[in-house]
Design a protein around this motif. Structure first.
Motif, mmCIF file in Angstrom:
data_model
loop_
_atom_site.group_PDB
_atom_site.id
_atom_site.type_symbol
_atom_site.label_atom_id
_atom_site.label_comp_id
_atom_site.label_asym_id
_atom_site.label_seq_id
_atom_site.Cartn_x
_atom_site.Cartn_y
_atom_site.Cartn_z
ATOM 1 N N THR A 136 56.799 162.854 43.738
ATOM 2 C CA THR A 136 58.165 163.350 43.779
ATOM 3 C C THR A 136 58.209 164.455 44.814
ATOM 4 O O THR A 136 57.384 165.369 44.793
ATOM 5 N N ILE A 137 59.161 164.379 45.719
ATOM 6 C CA ILE A 137 59.309 165.389 46.765
ATOM 7 C C ILE A 137 60.566 166.182 46.452
ATOM 8 O O ILE A 137 61.638 165.615 46.238
ATOM 9 N N ARG A 138 60.424 167.511 46.419
ATOM 10 C CA ARG A 138 61.554 168.369 46.057
ATOM 11 C C ARG A 138 61.399 169.723 46.732
ATOM 12 O O ARG A 138 60.315 170.066 47.210
ATOM 13 N N PRO A 139 62.466 170.512 46.762
ATOM 14 C CA PRO A 139 62.345 171.874 47.313
ATOM 15 C C PRO A 139 61.430 172.729 46.441
ATOM 16 O O PRO A 139 61.319 172.494 45.231
ATOM 17 N N PRO A 140 60.763 173.717 47.028
ATOM 18 C CA PRO A 140 59.907 174.600 46.223
ATOM 19 C C PRO A 140 60.745 175.485 45.303
ATOM 20 O O PRO A 140 61.873 175.845 45.616
ATOM 21 N N LEU A 141 60.146 175.813 44.162
ATOM 22 C CA LEU A 141 60.776 176.677 43.172
ATOM 23 C C LEU A 141 59.857 177.861 42.889
ATOM 24 O O LEU A 141 58.639 177.763 43.093
#
Length: 170
Positions: A136-141
């Motif tokens: 899963t590719i997502r913005p960093p949190l």
């Protein structure tokens, strides 16, 4: 920046930086970090696809470049699969663990490549026939900070460098 998550664990980070100067705004730099336990599981490919989607379809970048150590066969193969070519080799670019290391400068000029999919048989051979779970590719949190610290400090990723932490991460 994008984080790669595999089986609920942060295992990679990809970043794309567009040049700021007016005469270079058509170009950008890509960097990838993937934890060794996630190598050959499609994490780098997923990150690269996301970064190139942004570069091509949102930023309209014509040139993307990156640097890769000459002994990183897996990384070089990934970048070539994505249309990058080696422009040149730089000697003794970093020093670490008592020795110097060379790297390649690779680039992809939009219009000079066609994205390709590897046949499933080659994918299985590359992965050693391990089960494949798409990342899963997502913005960093903010919650990713500790996992990303471990990623950057892993000896296989930080091996030749004693780099300072990336102050632009957050």
């Amino acid at each position: 920046r994008f984080v790669a998550e595999l089986n609920g664990e942060e295992v990679g980070l990809g970043r794309l930086l567009q040049a700021l100067r007016a005469r270079r705004q058509h170009s950008g730099d890509i960097g990838l970090e993937v934890h060794p336990k996630a190598w050959r599981q499609g994490v780098g490919t997923a990150l690269m696809r996301q970064l190139l989607e942004i570069a091509d379809n949102w930023l309209n970048l014509k040139r993307i470049q990156l640097e890769v150590f000459t002994d990183n066969a897996g990384g070089i193969a990934l970048y070539q699969k994505m249309g990058f070519t080696i422009e040149g080799e730089r000697a003794k670019t970093v020093f670490g663990a008592g020795q110097f290391q060379n790297d390649y400068v690779m680039s992809r000029l939009r219009g000079d490549y066609t994205p390709s999919e590897e046949p499933p048989s080659q994918l299985e051979a590359l992965r050693g026939k391990r089960p494949f779970t798409p990342a899963t590719i997502r913005p960093p949190l903010p919650k990713d900070l500790e996992a990303l610290h471990l990623l950057f400090s892993h000896p296989a990723n930080a091996r030749p460098t004693m780099q300072l932490p990336d102050h632009e991460l957050w």
